[in-house]
Design an enzyme around this catalytic site. Structure first.
Site, PDB file in Angstrom:
ATOM      1  N   TYR A 237      46.727  57.914  85.241  1.00 20.53           N
ATOM      2  CA  TYR A 237      47.995  58.660  86.206  1.00 20.53           C
ATOM      3  C   TYR A 237      47.737  60.028  86.336  1.00 20.53           C
ATOM      4  O   TYR A 237      48.537  60.449  86.876  1.00 20.53           O
ATOM      5  CB  TYR A 237      49.229  57.848  85.976  1.00 20.53           C
ATOM      6  CG  TYR A 237      49.192  56.313  85.675  1.00 20.53           C
ATOM      7  CD1 TYR A 237      48.994  55.534  87.195  1.00 20.53           C
ATOM      8  CD2 TYR A 237      49.066  55.762  84.604  1.00 20.53           C
ATOM      9  CE1 TYR A 237      48.875  53.994  87.008  1.00 20.53           C
ATOM     10  CE2 TYR A 237      48.949  54.234  84.537  1.00 20.53           C
ATOM     11  CZ  TYR A 237      48.858  53.517  85.680  1.00 20.53           C
ATOM     12  OH  TYR A 237      48.707  52.227  85.676  1.00 20.53           O
TER      13      TYR A 237
ATOM     14  N   HIS B 140      47.982  43.345  84.218  1.00 16.96           N
ATOM     15  CA  HIS B 140      49.344  42.586  83.914  1.00 16.96           C
ATOM     16  C   HIS B 140      49.424  41.543  84.745  1.00 16.96           C
ATOM     17  O   HIS B 140      50.577  40.844  84.497  1.00 16.96           O
ATOM     18  CB  HIS B 140      50.361  43.837  84.188  1.00 16.96           C
ATOM     19  CG  HIS B 140      50.080  44.908  83.288  1.00 16.96           C
ATOM     20  ND1 HIS B 140      50.214  44.929  82.064  1.00 16.96           N
ATOM     21  CD2 HIS B 140      49.927  46.453  83.518  1.00 16.96           C
ATOM     22  CE1 HIS B 140      50.168  45.999  81.374  1.00 16.96           C
ATOM     23  NE2 HIS B 140      49.996  46.896  82.327  1.00 16.96           N
TER      24      HIS B 140
ATOM     25  N   ASP C  62      43.024  50.076  78.317  1.00 18.40           N
ATOM     26  CA  ASP C  62      44.042  50.618  78.624  1.00 18.40           C
ATOM     27  C   ASP C  62      45.255  50.869  77.854  1.00 18.40           C
ATOM     28  O   ASP C  62      45.253  50.491  76.605  1.00 18.40           O
ATOM     29  CB  ASP C  62      44.502  49.763  79.962  1.00 18.40           C
ATOM     30  CG  ASP C  62      45.619  50.536  80.643  1.00 18.40           C
ATOM     31  OD1 ASP C  62      45.453  50.957  81.736  1.00 18.40           O
ATOM     32  OD2 ASP C  62      46.896  50.232  80.207  1.00 18.40           O
TER      33      ASP C  62
END
Ligand code: SP5
Ligand code: ZN
Length: 351
Positions: A332, A167, A203
């Site tokens: 995560y 990002h 991702d």
């Protein structure tokens, strides 16, 4: 043949503490334990600690102003009275120089550190504290050491980068990312003599930073599949199918947004589509932005990919037969994410 794993203990030093989302501090999800669950899942792979590299490549990816801010912000914040005033020991922006605020005028640099943070950090979820710079910089060394392994003859290498990076734009950070590890790896592969390099980003989120870095470049392709930003997902502004690059880079970006709930079949199909695109473009080296947050049990995305999906994605990209650096991005769910990385690596090594 098990893919070599490059890592650094320094990457554990970033402690995000909180993500501030819609004004509310929620516990950070990009935690140091991520490193350990991945290492556990990859036990048996050859393990190599990252070697220090200078800033030459990093400085071609990121503006010196961003690097200077990230390097010094935590110390400056600690020296300012934020901790005693409000109990905040992390750098958190609250004021953003958006185009709407500037209204075409040239602003002066803000004097206050708490106003300066918003010049570089574009969200409120990416807190910076003691150890953040050291961890992010170590992750860059991890990526560059993985590139070195390829130059030494390894067919592929896995870079256990943390914090993640896709990002981060040339000048802006956010989305739990501080330095763009995958972009640095792609640039280093160009330096190693590859005329055309591809970055394929699996991702769950669009890698707006990597797209921005290579937007106008024909020599580094960027292709991504991700949950559709038009359905309301981060990074909100970018990742639509119509974004295909500009100028000399026209056609060198591809985006495949996917509906919420997308599972293995269409997800792997999109990976295969990007693999064909990379093969047709004549790329001679590959960087995979390997986030595993597209998994069904991941708390940060609504995609529904399984371990078998990640193994198939690994096969599709491994089938290209290109020297490959696999760079860790998001993911995560601590209980399963290590196994997802292992599944991708297994598919990639044995397509
Ligand atoms: C590298 C990467 O996967 N970054 C993704 C960052 C996206 N975060 C968006 C978070 C949106 C709000 N999440 C609320 C959960 C509160 N913990
Ligand atoms: Zn993500």
């Amino acid at each position: 043949m098990l893919t070599p794993v490059v890592w650094s203990p320094e990457t554990r030093r970033h402690l995000p503490r909180h993500e501030v989302w819609v004004g509310v501090p929620t516990p950070g999800t990009e935690v140091p334990e991520r490193v350990d669950v991945i290492l556990d899942a990859l036990a048996g792979h050859p393990l190599q600690e990252a070697a220090p590299h200078d800033d030459t490549v990093l400085e071609r990816i990121h503006d010196g102003a961003l690097l200077g801010f990230l390097r010094t912000a935590a110390d400056k914040w600690a020296a300012a009275p934020y901790e005693e005033l409000v109990g905040q020991d992390r750098v958190v922006p609250y004021f953003f120089p958006t185009a709407a605020l500037l209204a075409g005028m040239e602003p002066s640099p803000p004097a206050a550190l708490h106003a300066r943070a918003g010049q570089f950090c574009y969200d409120t979820m990416t807190l910076l504290g003691p150890g953040t710079w050291q961890a992010a910089r170590a992750a860059v060394d991890v990526a560059l050491t993985a590139v070195d392994l390829l130059a030494a003859g390894a067919p592929s290498a896995y870079a256990l980068c943390r914090p993640p990076g896709h990002h981060v734009t040339p000048l802006g950070y956010g989305g739990s990312c501080y330095l763009n590890n995958a972009a640095v790896a792609a640039e280093a592969l160009r330096d190693a003599g590859h005329e055309r390099v591809a970055v394929v980003d699996v991702d769950a989120h669009h890698g707006n930073g990597t797209q921005a870095v290579f937007w106008e470049r024909p020599d580094v392709l960027y292709g991504s599949l991700h949950v559709d930003p038009a359905a309301g997902w981060f990074p909100h502004l970018f990742g639509h199918a119509g974004e295909t690059g500009s100028g000399a880079g026209a056609g060198a970006t591809r985006n495949l947004p996917l509906a919420e709930g997308t599972g293995d079949g269409p997800w792997v199909e999109a990976v295969a589509d990007l693999a064909d695109w990379v093969a047709d473009a004549g790329c001679t080296a590959l960087v995979v932005s390997l986030g595993v947050d597209a998994a069904g049990d991941d708390p940060e995305s609504p995609l529904q990919v399984t371990a078998e999906g990640f193994r198939e994605a690994g096969r599709e990209l491994g089938g290209l037969g290109l020297p490959s650096v696999l760079v860790q991005e998001g993911g995560y769910h601590l209980a399963t994410m290590g196994g997802l990385v292992a599944a991708f690596l297994a598919g990639h090594a044995d397509p």
